[in-house]
Design a protein around this motif. Structure first.
Motif, short mmCIF file in Angstrom:
data_model
loop_
_atom_site.label_atom_id
_atom_site.label_comp_id
_atom_site.label_asym_id
_atom_site.label_seq_id
_atom_site.Cartn_x
_atom_site.Cartn_y
_atom_site.Cartn_z
N SER A 60 7.66 -14.57 13.26
CA SER A 60 6.25 -14.52 13.63
C SER A 60 5.49 -13.83 12.50
CB SER A 60 6.08 -13.72 14.92
OG SER A 60 6.42 -12.36 14.68
N VAL A 61 4.15 -13.95 12.55
CA VAL A 61 3.30 -13.26 11.58
C VAL A 61 3.56 -11.75 11.65
CG1 VAL A 61 0.89 -12.63 11.08
CG2 VAL A 61 1.53 -15.03 11.42
N GLU A 62 3.67 -11.23 12.87
CA GLU A 62 3.88 -9.80 13.06
C GLU A 62 5.22 -9.36 12.45
OE1 GLU A 62 2.02 -7.43 13.85
OE2 GLU A 62 3.62 -5.93 13.85
N ALA A 63 6.28 -10.11 12.71
CA ALA A 63 7.60 -9.74 12.17
C ALA A 63 7.60 -9.86 10.65
CB ALA A 63 8.68 -10.64 12.78
N THR A 64 6.87 -10.86 10.14
CA THR A 64 6.77 -11.04 8.69
C THR A 64 6.06 -9.84 8.06
OG1 THR A 64 6.69 -13.42 8.96
CG2 THR A 64 5.91 -12.56 6.86
N ARG A 65 4.99 -9.38 8.72
CA ARG A 65 4.25 -8.21 8.24
C ARG A 65 5.19 -7.01 8.15
NH1 ARG A 65 -0.92 -8.32 9.93
NH2 ARG A 65 -0.22 -8.80 12.03
N GLN A 66 6.05 -6.85 9.19
CA GLN A 66 6.97 -5.70 9.20
C GLN A 66 7.97 -5.78 8.04
OE1 GLN A 66 8.83 -5.22 13.02
NE2 GLN A 66 6.87 -5.03 14.09
N VAL A 67 8.51 -6.98 7.81
CA VAL A 67 9.48 -7.12 6.72
C VAL A 67 8.81 -6.83 5.38
CG1 VAL A 67 10.91 -8.77 5.45
CG2 VAL A 67 10.98 -8.74 7.94
N LEU A 68 7.60 -7.39 5.18
CA LEU A 68 6.89 -7.17 3.91
C LEU A 68 6.57 -5.68 3.74
CD1 LEU A 68 4.45 -10.22 4.02
CD2 LEU A 68 6.39 -9.93 2.48
N GLY A 69 6.17 -5.03 4.86
CA GLY A 69 5.86 -3.60 4.80
C GLY A 69 7.08 -2.79 4.41
N ALA A 70 8.21 -3.12 5.01
CA ALA A 70 9.44 -2.38 4.71
C ALA A 70 9.85 -2.60 3.26
CB ALA A 70 10.56 -2.83 5.66
N LEU A 71 9.67 -3.83 2.77
CA LEU A 71 10.02 -4.11 1.37
C LEU A 71 9.14 -3.28 0.42
CD1 LEU A 71 10.48 -7.99 1.33
CD2 LEU A 71 12.20 -6.29 0.77
N ALA A 72 7.87 -3.08 0.80
CA ALA A 72 6.95 -2.37 -0.08
C ALA A 72 7.16 -0.86 -0.03
CB ALA A 72 5.51 -2.71 0.31
N GLN A 73 7.47 -0.36 1.20
CA GLN A 73 7.53 1.09 1.37
C GLN A 73 8.74 1.72 0.73
OE1 GLN A 73 7.34 2.19 5.47
NE2 GLN A 73 5.25 1.43 5.69
N GLN A 74 9.87 1.08 0.91
CA GLN A 74 11.11 1.73 0.53
C GLN A 74 11.41 1.51 -0.95
OE1 GLN A 74 14.02 1.65 3.54
NE2 GLN A 74 12.81 0.38 4.91
N GLN A 75 12.31 2.30 -1.45
CA GLN A 75 12.83 2.05 -2.77
C GLN A 75 13.65 0.77 -2.66
OE1 GLN A 75 12.51 2.71 -5.62
NE2 GLN A 75 11.79 4.80 -5.96
N ALA A 76 13.09 -0.31 -3.13
CA ALA A 76 13.71 -1.61 -2.84
C ALA A 76 14.90 -1.90 -3.75
CB ALA A 76 12.67 -2.72 -2.94
#
Lengths: 214, 214
Positions: A60-76
């Motif tokens: 979903s758009v919401e789940a996609t937002r969460q994944v993108l957010g996690a990718l951006a926040q953490q030391q990837a």
């Protein structure tokens, strides 16, 4: 590039791109005039990852937002990028969820069997990976159908899966950017699934012809 | 055995068994009194195959009848039994279908690629196998997503599929009866599909941890 070029290169329509911007999946372009914006390679990479997460993984758009957010926040690290992209690691740590929302379930006999399989293989895999439950369900179904195949019978299949995974990871080496690596991981993993099963069917047929026809 | 015992051993309800008898998927039992019939091992094997074709492969009653009919009519070599059970070989020869029902389609570029793959592998596979179309579709999707993986990129995956197929066929060796072999082939092939994909996911995760964490 202009939005029309972004659309052409991503294969997504301009209204779809504008929708993703409104939903804050994609940052807005840099305004070059009151009604014209400029987009760069980073926009395109991010858009391709969004396309893979929504279009291929079916998020979903919401789940996609969460994944993108996690990718951006953490030391990837590459390992984290792959885990998040493929859904092995949930974007929010499940431990943060209140206990009553995740009712405790007594492990089944099959869960112990999967644990034994993973231990025997020496695999480093996430405790909560959904793939473990799939294996446990399969062992239960095989038992229901009276097929004498337990976790030790899965071992040779798992050894071949290791080799398949090496091919998969090789194909991701040299991705120049974490977003591109994440996108390729989703696309390759998911799109190859039906093909791998089709190859097995054809190989079964050929092997059967080899063994049984004379 | 009585119908209640047949129900217990097959895991199918008595009404379901009676329905299959009315639909002539299963021969009636031998009458031992006006309202009691006797069933033997052959009934049980046939019932288990019906259960696999309907419950696992998802065939209709009509399609199941056709497969069972083809299994009974022809000289059932193991290769034919497996092909019919798994749907590689259609129960009625497609060549018998009037030409206008199967419109001629220009082969796509991807169909030629699959042909090249099969030839390179030296596989003996049915011309009309649905698995070929799956491979062609996958190649087309990969191209749409801009992934540089053509049929030669599928070759190493196909070599691993050969080894997987050998494990599958080994598990069917020693089936004492064509019906049992057909049933096991359907159950093993289909039920293992999600497990094989889950093993690949776990192996990817473990391989990623091995390569990327330090």
């Amino acid at each position: 590039m202009r939005i029309s070029e972004l659309s052409r290169q991503s294969g997504l329509s301009v209204p779809t791109i504008k929708y993703y911007i409104r939903e804050e999946l994609l940052p807005a372009g840099r305004l070059t005039s009151p009604n014209q914006a400029d987009y760069d390679e980073q926009h395109l990479r991010r858009l391709r990852l969004i396309r893979a997460l929504i279009g291929v993984r079916g998020l979903s758009v919401e789940a996609t937002r969460q994944v993108l957010g996690a990718l951006a926040q953490q030391q990837a690290t590459p390992h984290l990028v792959l885990g998040l992209a493929l859904g092995v690691i949930p974007p929010a740590d499940q431990a943060a969820t209140p206990a009553q929302e995740v009712p405790f379930q007594e492990p089944r006999e099959q869960d112990h069997a999967v644990e034994a399989l993973v231990r025997e293989l020496g695999w480093q895999v996430y405790e909560g990976s959904p793939a473990r439950a799939v294996l446990a369900d399969t062992l239960a179904s095989l038992q229901d159908f009276g097929v004498a195949l337990d976790w030790t019978g899965l071992l040779p299949y798992a050894r071949l899966a290791e080799q398949t995974a090496r091919l998969d990871l090789d194909a991701l080496e040299g991705a120049p950017d974490p977003l591109e690596m994440a996108e390729r991981a989703v696309v390759l993993t998911r799109l190859l699934e039906p093909a791998l099963l089709a190859l097995r069917r054809l190989a079964q047929e050929s092997e059967s012809a080899r063994r049984h026809s004379d």
